[in-house]
Design an enzyme around this catalytic site. Structure first.
Site: not given
Ligand code: NCD
Length: 350
Positions: A77-78, A107, A128, A157
């Site tokens: 999703r993100t 590397k 991320r 997040h």
């Molecule tokens: C979450 C995350 O990555 O922290 N997912 C997201 O971004 N919607 C929640 C999760 O992974 O449980």
């Protein structure tokens, strides 16, 4: 090697700038940067973005802009919604998935060099990473483009909290005097940490945290939130769920943060949202949210319930809020900003 557990980077002096009504060029690292009036501005823009997304007419607010999506951890999703958000507004993306395997990180390139390389190619980096504090580290390394934290280990997040908050606000019309229930992995869930910080920005909110003892909220964060005025009640059985919550926020137990698989197996899915639980402890005006992915902690037969918004507007709001955020950070097509930019260039050439 990239670690997947719960390491945090050493604290540094660098602190992200407060938004204070102006998003232009700013890093988005933590919910601590926000205040109610900046959120109001973002939500207003998000509402407009939802109309733009539904409109077939192409929008060009981000034309000429490239956003790098640098994802050291899995995401659906993100990453998908940031990608879609940039493209909905006529921007483009560089998607780097799993850089530890498919980029020069394999590397031995340092994190800082990777960040400084990609900033040469784009206008913003969405990051991320499995280490808490990594978004801040990236922001320290980047000299020219903003960093957006799309999840840093067990840290935060913030963009998920923005869409969660927007989803609550859409339903209730307010973000104060809210009663909520958050369930699952409160200790390791970065979406929970950001959402709690977001709720602490408004008065008279009360949050019930339902989790097993081992997955309780970190004590330092617990105290910080209390000082900010958030009322937190920790519970460990479903019988203690108050029946007048405005929202339930269910989360997955974060398997990748466990050293020991057996421990994970013991703790996963202790609390499961079912139609029966909703009947016993829910009400007609609440919503049931989940940041997703879910892995058994909400049964599939809950999905038809109109209060279950996780695969409905909650997930859609993810794209709208990220469209609004990118537009505000990159500051395109805002006539005043365009005028000021031109004015600065004109002054420089004098
Ligand atoms: C979450 C995350 O990555 O922290 N997912 C997201 O971004 N919607 C929640 C999760 O992974 O449980």
């Amino acid at each position: 090697m990239v670690e997947n557990r719960t390491q945090t980077l050493p604290e540094t002096e660098f602190r992200p700038e407060k938004i204070s009504g102006n998003f232009k060029g700013k890093d988005i690292l933590s919910m601590e940067q926000f205040d109610p009036s900046s959120l109001k501005k973002l939500f207003k823009k998000t509402k407009k973005m939802s109309e733009i997304a539904k409109n077939a007419k192409p929008n060009t607010s981000l034309k000429g802009n490239i956003v790098t999506l640098l994802f050291y951890e899995p995401s659906s999703r993100t990453r998908g919604s940031f990608d879609a958000a940039a493209k909905q507004l006529g921007g483009q993306t560089i998607v780097v998935e799993n850089p530890q395997q498919f980029s020069s990180v394999a590397k031995g390139e340092t994190f800082e060099d990777t960040i400084r390389t990609f900033e040469a190619y784009c206008d913003a980096i969405v990051l991320r990473h499995p280490r808490s504090g990594s978004a801040q580290k990236a922001a320290e390394a980047a000299k020219f483009v903003p960093i957006i934290n799309a999840g840093d280990g067990i840290g935060e997040h913030p963009t998920q909290a923005l869409l969660d908050l927007y989803t609550i606000w859409e339903k209730t019309g307010t973000l104060s005097n809210i009663k909520g229930l958050i369930t699952g992995d409160i200790k390791n869930g970065r979406t929970v940490h950001s959402l709690l910080k977001a709720l602490s920005l408004y008065p008279n909110n009360i949050v019930y945290l339902l989790s097993p003892e081992q997955l309780k909220l970190d004590r330092v964060l617990f105290e910080e939130l209390k000082v900010k005025g958030l009322n937190i009640v920790e519970i460990d059985k479903t019988e203690d769920i108050p029946k007048d919550c405005n929202f339930w926020y269910w989360t997955r137990v974060q398997k990748e943060r466990f050293e020991n698989e057996e421990e994970y197996e013991k703790l996963k899915n202790i609390f499961i949202a079912t139609p029966q639980l909703l009947k016993d402890y829910g009400n007609s005006y609440m919503i049931l949210m989940h940041p997703l992915p879910r892995v058994g902690e909400i049964t599939a037969d809950v999905d038809e319930d109109s209060r279950a918004v996780y695969l409905r507007n909650q997930v859609r709001n993810g794209m709208y809020i990220r469209m609004a955020l990118l537009a505000l950070i990159l500051g395109i097509n805002d006539p005043w900003t365009v005028f000021m930019e031109k004015f600065k260039i004109w002054k420089k050439t004098l």
